[in-house]
Design an enzyme around this catalytic site. Sequence first.
Site, mmCIF file in Angstrom:
data_model
loop_
_atom_site.group_PDB
_atom_site.id
_atom_site.type_symbol
_atom_site.label_atom_id
_atom_site.label_comp_id
_atom_site.label_asym_id
_atom_site.label_seq_id
_atom_site.Cartn_x
_atom_site.Cartn_y
_atom_site.Cartn_z
ATOM 1 N N GLU A 286 -16.358 -16.618 29.484
ATOM 2 C CA GLU A 286 -14.937 -16.297 29.342
ATOM 3 C C GLU A 286 -14.154 -16.836 30.545
ATOM 4 O O GLU A 286 -13.154 -17.530 30.389
ATOM 5 C CB GLU A 286 -14.777 -14.779 29.240
ATOM 6 C CG GLU A 286 -13.333 -14.317 29.145
ATOM 7 C CD GLU A 286 -13.217 -12.799 29.219
ATOM 8 O OE1 GLU A 286 -12.120 -12.293 28.920
ATOM 9 O OE2 GLU A 286 -14.198 -12.128 29.592
ATOM 10 N N HIS A 287 -14.590 -16.485 31.750
ATOM 11 C CA HIS A 287 -13.997 -16.995 32.986
ATOM 12 C C HIS A 287 -15.036 -17.865 33.696
ATOM 13 O O HIS A 287 -16.179 -17.442 33.858
ATOM 14 C CB HIS A 287 -13.609 -15.855 33.927
ATOM 15 C CG HIS A 287 -12.743 -14.804 33.309
ATOM 16 N ND1 HIS A 287 -13.266 -13.660 32.723
ATOM 17 C CD2 HIS A 287 -11.407 -14.717 33.172
ATOM 18 C CE1 HIS A 287 -12.271 -12.910 32.271
ATOM 19 N NE2 HIS A 287 -11.138 -13.524 32.523
ATOM 20 N N GLN B 69 -15.141 -8.558 37.818
ATOM 21 C CA GLN B 69 -15.436 -8.405 36.392
ATOM 22 C C GLN B 69 -16.358 -7.227 36.129
ATOM 23 O O GLN B 69 -16.220 -6.530 35.130
ATOM 24 C CB GLN B 69 -16.073 -9.691 35.851
ATOM 25 C CG GLN B 69 -15.111 -10.848 35.738
ATOM 26 C CD GLN B 69 -13.894 -10.506 34.898
ATOM 27 O OE1 GLN B 69 -13.998 -10.245 33.710
ATOM 28 N NE2 GLN B 69 -12.734 -10.497 35.529
ATOM 29 N N HIS C 112 -14.890 -3.797 35.243
ATOM 30 C CA HIS C 112 -14.210 -3.609 33.962
ATOM 31 C C HIS C 112 -14.936 -2.599 33.073
ATOM 32 O O HIS C 112 -14.316 -1.725 32.475
ATOM 33 C CB HIS C 112 -14.139 -4.940 33.198
ATOM 34 C CG HIS C 112 -12.848 -5.671 33.369
ATOM 35 N ND1 HIS C 112 -11.642 -5.175 32.956
ATOM 36 C CD2 HIS C 112 -12.577 -6.884 33.918
ATOM 37 C CE1 HIS C 112 -10.687 -6.043 33.237
ATOM 38 N NE2 HIS C 112 -11.230 -7.085 33.822
ATOM 39 N N HIS D 135 -6.698 -33.803 -13.050
ATOM 40 C CA HIS D 135 -6.114 -34.375 -11.835
ATOM 41 C C HIS D 135 -5.733 -35.840 -12.097
ATOM 42 O O HIS D 135 -4.636 -36.282 -11.743
ATOM 43 C CB HIS D 135 -7.119 -34.327 -10.675
ATOM 44 C CG HIS D 135 -7.207 -33.001 -9.979
ATOM 45 N ND1 HIS D 135 -7.594 -31.857 -10.614
ATOM 46 C CD2 HIS D 135 -6.953 -32.645 -8.684
ATOM 47 C CE1 HIS D 135 -7.588 -30.842 -9.749
ATOM 48 N NE2 HIS D 135 -7.194 -31.300 -8.563
ATOM 49 N N GLU E 43 -15.012 -36.960 -9.334
ATOM 50 C CA GLU E 43 -15.268 -35.540 -9.100
ATOM 51 C C GLU E 43 -15.268 -34.735 -10.392
ATOM 52 O O GLU E 43 -15.422 -33.509 -10.368
ATOM 53 C CB GLU E 43 -14.220 -34.967 -8.129
ATOM 54 C CG GLU E 43 -14.341 -35.547 -6.721
ATOM 55 C CD GLU E 43 -13.395 -34.892 -5.723
ATOM 56 O OE1 GLU E 43 -12.560 -34.067 -6.147
ATOM 57 O OE2 GLU E 43 -13.511 -35.182 -4.522
ATOM 58 N N TYR F 274 -1.828 -5.133 19.811
ATOM 59 C CA TYR F 274 -2.523 -3.903 20.168
ATOM 60 C C TYR F 274 -2.675 -3.837 21.679
ATOM 61 O O TYR F 274 -3.157 -4.782 22.305
ATOM 62 C CB TYR F 274 -3.907 -3.841 19.508
ATOM 63 C CG TYR F 274 -4.597 -2.512 19.738
ATOM 64 C CD1 TYR F 274 -4.462 -1.484 18.818
ATOM 65 C CD2 TYR F 274 -5.344 -2.277 20.882
ATOM 66 C CE1 TYR F 274 -5.067 -0.243 19.023
ATOM 67 C CE2 TYR F 274 -5.945 -1.046 21.111
ATOM 68 C CZ TYR F 274 -5.805 -0.036 20.175
ATOM 69 O OH TYR F 274 -6.392 1.192 20.391
ATOM 70 N N GLN G 264 -7.285 2.942 13.153
ATOM 71 C CA GLN G 264 -6.172 3.382 12.311
ATOM 72 C C GLN G 264 -4.897 2.607 12.618
ATOM 73 O O GLN G 264 -4.097 2.311 11.720
ATOM 74 C CB GLN G 264 -5.947 4.894 12.458
ATOM 75 C CG GLN G 264 -5.569 5.367 13.850
ATOM 76 C CD GLN G 264 -6.759 5.685 14.733
ATOM 77 O OE1 GLN G 264 -7.860 5.191 14.515
ATOM 78 N NE2 GLN G 264 -6.550 6.519 15.734
ATOM 79 N N SER H 279 -16.034 -8.207 28.879
ATOM 80 C CA SER H 279 -15.550 -9.229 29.797
ATOM 81 C C SER H 279 -16.726 -9.897 30.522
ATOM 82 O O SER H 279 -17.787 -9.292 30.692
ATOM 83 C CB SER H 279 -14.605 -8.609 30.816
ATOM 84 O OG SER H 279 -13.985 -9.599 31.594
ATOM 85 N N ASP I 48 -5.695 -13.624 35.801
ATOM 86 C CA ASP I 48 -5.498 -12.361 35.087
ATOM 87 C C ASP I 48 -4.055 -11.886 35.155
ATOM 88 O O ASP I 48 -3.528 -11.338 34.196
ATOM 89 C CB ASP I 48 -6.393 -11.275 35.692
ATOM 90 C CG ASP I 48 -7.640 -11.019 34.865
ATOM 91 O OD1 ASP I 48 -7.849 -11.740 33.874
ATOM 92 O OD2 ASP I 48 -8.400 -10.103 35.214
#
Length: 429
Positions: free
Chosen positions: A323-324, A255, A258, A416, A411, A127, A187, A233, A357
Amino acid sequence: MKRLVGTQEIIVKQLVEERLTNQVNQKTVDTAVAEIIANVRKKGDDALFAYSQQFDKMTLTSLEIGQEQIAKAFDEIDSTVLLALKNAKINIETYHRQQLETGFEDKPSEGVIRGQLVRPLSRVGVYVPGGTAAYPSSVLMNVLPAKIAGVKEVIMITPPQEHFNPAILVAASLSGVDKIFQIGGAQGIAALAYGTQTIPKVDKITGPGNIYVATAKKQVFGLVGIDMIAGPSEIGIIADDSANARFVAADLLSQAEHDVLARTILVTNSKRLADEVEKELAYQLERLPRKDIAQKALNNHGCIIIAETVEEMFALMNEVAPEHLEVALDEPYAYLDLIENAGSIFLGHYTSEPIGDYYAGTNHILPTSGTARFYSALGVHDFVKRMQYIQYNKPAVAKASTDIMTLAYAEGLSAHARAIEIRQEGEKS
């Protein structure tokens, strides 16, 4: 940016609570996304055309973007952008090729073979956001590791546009995307997960998107794999008196621009640096084209924390799991062992976050919102699966049979145990 004070426990609690305030009304989003997914699953392409009209105000006659449009993008793209994409591609490929896994096999005892196969996924969907959030660098970051892993077919989807950013289509071509479809939102995720008359069903979906895209990925997980659920971010910077306030402020703003929900955190043991960074932020903000976005992010989700020691700075940032993570200290390599949780690490006064990046080759699809405690950056490993195999010959089964049957009976699974026992009785006609 606000200043947080108190013990580490109190500060971490404040940061966690602040993260929670970033969340929208998830229940409302869940309901809307579930309805979209159900409609796409039922009506296929017809639903996609209808949603393109409803959400994107685009009347489409075809979903696939053809080679003619891609060729046109190569004609339109700025030559310097094309060169930068090609150079970034080289760096991303050379870094990610080192992540390739091989299987293994061993023979721990007579008559026993164990091993693991590593196989690429067959088809992956990527995506790619559109509009003002059109990032050709993200195309490279998603697609190249998949191709290096050996994925047979990569399908890219992106929201329809009156005129596509040529860099998006060029990046897709350079990285080896097999088909591109102009469909976005929840969608689009539904189409990749279930397949339609035009869009093939995939095995895994990767790539960033808005809250509706993230929610759709969450809802189709299990039917298909996903990379991660990404949030806003964020950047965390550990800095001491050796840091340059201008550099630190610029990196925080990189950042903040963003998204109004972006998080910026500076942890320092220098009050002088904290004061100078605040002055620099005010100065640099006035010169930013995306000033309004960055200002809101800093005001609502930015903070400066004063710590006593370097060890305390790292301990606190490990709890944040950003994240960073930038380490703006002299001799930053000396502190690598203190880092436990971070999506991607940037060492030294000159290694700003945008280097990762766009260019260095490390991936910028990263875990957010503290999930770096258990998630990793996107990589080749996300596009393969591992299959175990074993072989025991008859004497090897006999040798292990007592232990296996003992565990099976313990068990309460007698069938088995019987599957082992019957082989000890010998073959009967």
